[in-house]
Write an enzyme that holds these catalytic residues in place. Structure first.
Site, PDB file in Angstrom:
ATOM      1  N   GLY A   1       0.842  -1.186   0.000  1.00 10.15           N
ATOM      2  CA  GLY A   1       0.000   0.000   0.000  1.00 10.15           C
ATOM      3  C   GLY A   1       0.873   1.230   0.000  1.00 10.15           C
ATOM      4  O   GLY A   1       2.078   1.153  -0.260  1.00 10.15           O
TER       5      GLY A   1
ATOM      6  N   PHE B   1       1.920   2.873   2.484  1.00  8.17           N
ATOM      7  CA  PHE B   1       2.881   2.830   3.579  1.00  8.17           C
ATOM      8  C   PHE B   1       4.093   1.987   3.253  1.00  8.17           C
ATOM      9  O   PHE B   1       5.185   2.231   3.752  1.00  8.17           O
ATOM     10  CB  PHE B   1       2.198   2.250   4.828  1.00  8.17           C
ATOM     11  CG  PHE B   1       1.613   0.887   4.589  1.00  8.17           C
ATOM     12  CD1 PHE B   1       2.397  -0.244   4.653  1.00  8.17           C
ATOM     13  CD2 PHE B   1       0.264   0.757   4.276  1.00  8.17           C
ATOM     14  CE1 PHE B   1       1.854  -1.494   4.415  1.00  8.17           C
ATOM     15  CE2 PHE B   1      -0.281  -0.484   4.031  1.00  8.17           C
ATOM     16  CZ  PHE B   1       0.518  -1.620   4.095  1.00  8.17           C
ATOM     17  N   GLY B   2       3.932   0.924   2.465  1.00 10.23           N
ATOM     18  CA  GLY B   2       5.024  -0.008   2.225  1.00 10.23           C
ATOM     19  C   GLY B   2       4.512  -1.389   1.878  1.00 10.23           C
ATOM     20  O   GLY B   2       3.549  -1.525   1.130  1.00 10.23           O
TER      21      GLY B   2
ATOM     22  N   VAL C   1       3.597  -5.610   3.111  1.00 10.99           N
ATOM     23  CA  VAL C   1       3.211  -6.529   4.182  1.00 10.99           C
ATOM     24  C   VAL C   1       3.632  -7.941   3.794  1.00 10.99           C
ATOM     25  O   VAL C   1       3.367  -8.396   2.677  1.00 10.99           O
ATOM     26  CB  VAL C   1       1.691  -6.496   4.434  1.00 10.99           C
ATOM     27  CG1 VAL C   1       1.308  -7.531   5.505  1.00 10.99           C
ATOM     28  CG2 VAL C   1       1.248  -5.109   4.885  1.00 10.99           C
TER      29      VAL C   1
ATOM     30  N   LYS D   1       4.650  -5.480   8.715  1.00 12.83           N
ATOM     31  CA  LYS D   1       4.411  -4.291   7.887  1.00 12.83           C
ATOM     32  C   LYS D   1       5.695  -3.478   7.834  1.00 12.83           C
ATOM     33  O   LYS D   1       6.153  -2.955   8.845  1.00 12.83           O
ATOM     34  CB  LYS D   1       3.281  -3.457   8.454  1.00 12.83           C
ATOM     35  CG  LYS D   1       2.957  -2.202   7.637  1.00 12.83           C
ATOM     36  CD  LYS D   1       2.037  -1.275   8.386  1.00 12.83           C
ATOM     37  CE  LYS D   1       0.694  -1.907   8.632  1.00 12.83           C
ATOM     38  NZ  LYS D   1      -0.240  -0.961   9.324  1.00 12.83           N
TER      39      LYS D   1
ATOM     40  N   ASP E   1      -8.400   7.082   8.088  1.00 14.02           N
ATOM     41  CA  ASP E   1      -8.474   6.330   6.832  1.00 14.02           C
ATOM     42  C   ASP E   1      -9.385   5.116   7.015  1.00 14.02           C
ATOM     43  O   ASP E   1      -9.047   3.992   6.642  1.00 14.02           O
ATOM     44  CB  ASP E   1      -7.081   5.885   6.404  1.00 14.02           C
ATOM     45  CG  ASP E   1      -7.015   5.495   4.929  1.00 14.02           C
ATOM     46  OD1 ASP E   1      -7.925   5.898   4.169  1.00 14.02           O
ATOM     47  OD2 ASP E   1      -6.082   4.782   4.538  1.00 14.02           O
TER      48      ASP E   1
END
Length: 438
Positions: free
Chosen positions: A23, A25-26, A28, A43, A139
């Site tokens: 996503g 953020f990075g 998983v 994560k 979110d």
């Protein structure tokens, strides 16, 4: 420092790594902890994201620790299992093997009413706890509500999602380019990019979340940010409720009324989550005895080896398309000019135009992305192909493909994409061609 409150877990303590998604953020990964003897999710922040962002996320998760919020098990520190990786950190949580509420929306029918009621009640419980701790989620959407083995809701990705949007220019949340999180965003945030987040933001998102759970659909599929600004922000439109109101479910009217209050245009008119819980608890208690049966029904549907899986796929093929607001749908399918050239004799320019005209729908609907990438061959550079492979879902894969290879390759690559699309998504091409020529 918050990291000292948790076990530091190195790569040597983890085995059977498997990529699970990505996503803004990075990335998983799922892996098995050799000592704990259970599967965890790791994560890991994207390159360039600050470790202080991760520390803050862990602090928030600890502060919000309750039955309805995902808990931190430890902190990963080491080298992730991919080539060229550098030393990094990540958050370790228990792996939620039933996915998220988004998983349920991918089924052909909405969740059974007793389960739907429990989900919105548990999310309200989690959000009420967050707000009581002076935290915002920021979110709230189906993919950020994870499900355990019994389909209980666990809130995830509050805090980090907001940080990552500023740390990654490639995220659609950061650029504001297309849909995604924007469909759960309140009108005041759509119209003012610099507005300070408030608790009422989460309440609005919760109202849209309720609609998604009750209908089993994504609101405003394929709508871009500009369309949402106009239709949701200025015109005050919301997802359609006429079919929902026709259903005969005990407590439905009360929850639909709550949903409409939550997405009120005026932030001051939206209820606090404590007020929401008065209604959700009342309706949940009406159906509590039937929840176990509903959960078993859905778990059976999610099992690929279930005897019902074939009938589910058949039902999915016959199911009607998503409802959308008429003006937004009109915007999605509007054309500058009609192109009635036969698809068998279309020029390269006409094929490229078809792709450009329908890109919002293609991003939303194309499911055989990797097969199309294979057809394109060297037109998609190796590094871009790897990035696409490691994105979260088909919509993200299509978005990545569009903003890289299709965008830079011009008419030639778009025409080749169209040809591959006809092979792997023939029904979709036929539908869009019919709309274009009508």
């Amino acid at each position: 420092m918050v990291l000292l409150c948790h076990d530091i877990v190195g790569r040597e303590k983890l085995e059977k790594w498997k990529f699970a998604g990505s996503g803004a953020f990075g990335y998983v990964y799922r892996a098995r902890h050799k000592v704990w003897k259970y599967v965890v999710a790791i994560k890991i922040l994207k390159d360039g994201a600050r470790f202080t962002a991760l520390d803050k996320e862990v602090e928030h998760m600890d502060k919000a620790s309750c039955d309805y919020v995902l808990s931190v098990c430890g902190i990963f520190e080491g080298f992730p299992p991919y080539e060229g990786s550098s030393m990094t950190r990540g958050i370790i949580t228990k792996y939620m093997d039933k996915g998220s509420v988004q998983t349920l929306l991918d089924l052909p029918s909405p969740p059974p009413w007793p389960l739907a009621v429990r989900l919105v009640h548990e999310v309200a419980l989690g959000m009420n706890f967050l707000h009581d701790k002076k935290l915002l989620h920021g979110d709230l959407k189906p993919s950020n509500v994870l499900l355990n083995e019994d389909l209980h809701a666990k809130l995830a990705d509050f805090g980090l999602s907001r940080v990552s949007a500023s740390a990654s220019n490639s995220s659609r949340e950061a650029t504001g380019e297309v849909g995604g999180t924007s469909v759960y965003m309140p009108p005041e945030a759509l119209l003012d990019h610099f507005i300070k987040p408030h608790h009422s933001f989460d309440v609005y998102s919760y109202g849209i979340f309720m609609w998604s759970v009750f209908t089993g659909k994504e609101p405003f599929p394929g709508a871009c940010r500009l369309l949402l600004e106009e239709n949701v922000g200025r015109e005050k439109q919301r997802p359609p409720c006429h079919k929902l109101k026709e259903r005969n479910e005990k407590g439905l009217k009360k929850l639909v009324a709550l949903m409409i209050r939550c997405w009120d245009q005026e932030p001051a008119n939206r209820p606090a989550f404590g007020e929401c819980l008065d209604d959700t608890e009342e309706v949940y208690l009406m159906h509590e005895a039937k929840v176990r049966k509903a959960v078993d029904e859905v778990l059976d549907s999610l099992d690929p080896h279930s005897n019902t899986s074939g009938s589910i796929r058949q039902t999915q093929e016959q199911s009607e398309p998503h409802d959308t607001v008429d003006n937004i749908r009109a915007g999605m399918f509007s054309r500058q000019e009609s192109d009635t050239v036969s698809t068998e004799t279309m020029s390269e320019a006409a094929k490229a135009k078809f792709v450009d005209d329908n890109i919002l729908v293609l991003i939303q609907e194309v499911s055989n992305v990797m097969a199309i990438v294979q057809e394109l061959g060297d037109m998609v550079p190796r590094e871009i192909r790897k990035t696409i492979e490691h994105t979260l879902n088909d919509e993200e894969k299509m978005r990545e493909l569009f903003h890289t290879a299709l965008h830079s390759g011009g008419e030639t690559v778009k025409a080749a994409f169209y040809t591959a699309l006809k092979i792997h998504e023939s029904k979709l091409v036929k539908q869009l061609s019919t709309i274009s020529s009508s």
